[in-house]
Design a protein around this motif. Sequence first.
Motif, PDB file in Angstrom:
ATOM      1  N   ALA A 246      62.277  83.478  24.435  1.00 28.24           N
ATOM      2  CA  ALA A 246      61.563  82.917  23.286  1.00 28.24           C
ATOM      3  C   ALA A 246      61.535  81.398  23.349  1.00 28.24           C
ATOM      4  O   ALA A 246      60.508  80.767  23.060  1.00 28.24           O
ATOM      5  N   ASN A 247      62.650  80.798  23.749  1.00 27.87           N
ATOM      6  CA  ASN A 247      62.722  79.339  23.876  1.00 27.87           C
ATOM      7  C   ASN A 247      61.707  78.835  24.902  1.00 27.87           C
ATOM      8  O   ASN A 247      61.050  77.812  24.705  1.00 27.87           O
ATOM      9  N   CYS A 248      61.571  79.579  26.001  1.00 27.68           N
ATOM     10  CA  CYS A 248      60.612  79.200  27.041  1.00 27.68           C
ATOM     11  C   CYS A 248      59.182  79.278  26.502  1.00 27.68           C
ATOM     12  O   CYS A 248      58.368  78.376  26.723  1.00 27.68           O
ATOM     13  N   HIS A 249      58.883  80.354  25.786  1.00 31.68           N
ATOM     14  CA  HIS A 249      57.552  80.483  25.176  1.00 31.68           C
ATOM     15  C   HIS A 249      57.300  79.352  24.173  1.00 31.68           C
ATOM     16  O   HIS A 249      56.195  78.803  24.099  1.00 31.68           O
ATOM     17  N   TYR A 250      58.334  79.011  23.412  1.00 32.61           N
ATOM     18  CA  TYR A 250      58.199  77.949  22.404  1.00 32.61           C
ATOM     19  C   TYR A 250      57.870  76.619  23.068  1.00 32.61           C
ATOM     20  O   TYR A 250      57.001  75.877  22.607  1.00 32.61           O
ATOM     21  N   LYS A 251      58.588  76.319  24.157  1.00 32.64           N
ATOM     22  CA  LYS A 251      58.353  75.059  24.863  1.00 32.64           C
ATOM     23  C   LYS A 251      56.949  75.006  25.474  1.00 32.64           C
ATOM     24  O   LYS A 251      56.410  73.931  25.722  1.00 32.64           O
ATOM     25  N   ARG A 252      56.341  76.184  25.674  1.00 32.53           N
ATOM     26  CA  ARG A 252      54.999  76.259  26.239  1.00 32.53           C
ATOM     27  C   ARG A 252      53.913  76.377  25.160  1.00 32.53           C
ATOM     28  O   ARG A 252      52.727  76.512  25.474  1.00 32.53           O
TER      29      ARG A 252
END
Length: 355
Positions: A67-73
């Motif tokens: 989720a953090n990776c998706h958020y950063k993207r």
Amino acid sequence: MFALVAMAGLAQTKTAEVKADSLLLFVQAGDSCMQQYNTFEALKYYQEAYAIAKPRSQYCTVQMKLANCHYKRGNYRETADLLKQVPEDSLSHEAFRQLCFSYQKQGDNDSYIYWTEQLVNHYPMDGEMVAGLTLAYVKNKQPQIGIICGMKYSLKDSTNILVNRALADAWFVNRDFTAAGKLYNRLLEQGDSTFNTLYSAGMCYSHTEDLEQAYHYLKLAFLMSGMQHYGCTYRLGVVCVDTKRYPEGLGYLDLAKQLMQPDTTIMKAITLSQGEGYYLTERYQEAVTAWKEHLAYNPTSIATYYNIANAYAYLLKDSEQAESYYRQFLDLARKEEKPTDKLKEMIKRAEDWYK
């Protein structure tokens, strides 16, 4: 038979160990990519880890990493879909905030309010989220609830600038200008001399009839805006007139009028397109109205006079108006030193209508 069962159990154990090793490797690879700010590669590793981790105890941890990776993207929908499945007690503080902000960034104010309430219940001293929740209630036309939210925090900490700003704005929207004014004063004492604080303080004083203070803060806000905020300029002009600063006030009001004028180039394009759109959908009276407005921004538009005249002559059956606009068209068209063939044809048609 016993040997076969034992071998099957051993195979399952080895498969589980391989999966555990693979899970660890994928997570570590994803973490390494994130440390290099390479979310593109990290996303692939975390998705692989997520597929393996689903039935395992590490599931929530991997889910938050993905989720953090998706958020950063910037994929806020996917972030929210992942994080809202994680039990609240398992959410890290950062993941909880990302869940809230994901809804805010999608413009879903109701979901933002719901999840921010849950976060504040777990972390009541997160001032940034308290301020956000207060303003979300204001946006939802519930400033009273926002005030309660902000005041609850302020009982423990009355010095948080973010919360004080949000609370002052909530009081202002709730039309309690005295309470709002006190908070804006506190913000100014704390050194928060932003445009919004100065402008809002000036507005509060104008509503409470303390016009000298209103003049003081509105003028500071006016200068801070680079003399470009027409609302502030207008309010300052009104206060100046009310305090008998007539020449100064009239100057501000004149400037406010200039600032409120729309961009001529843009308005030319908009009104011309509106006229064409109305005409093509057979809304002829509205087309004429749009074309007339276009002439206010572009008074030498020969074709627009011609279009209006034609609409009056053949579609709206108003000979008097048709004659007026044909005449204006001809006055301009005949001054063209090098008329195009198209313009010559338009002139002939206008003259034939007269005959």
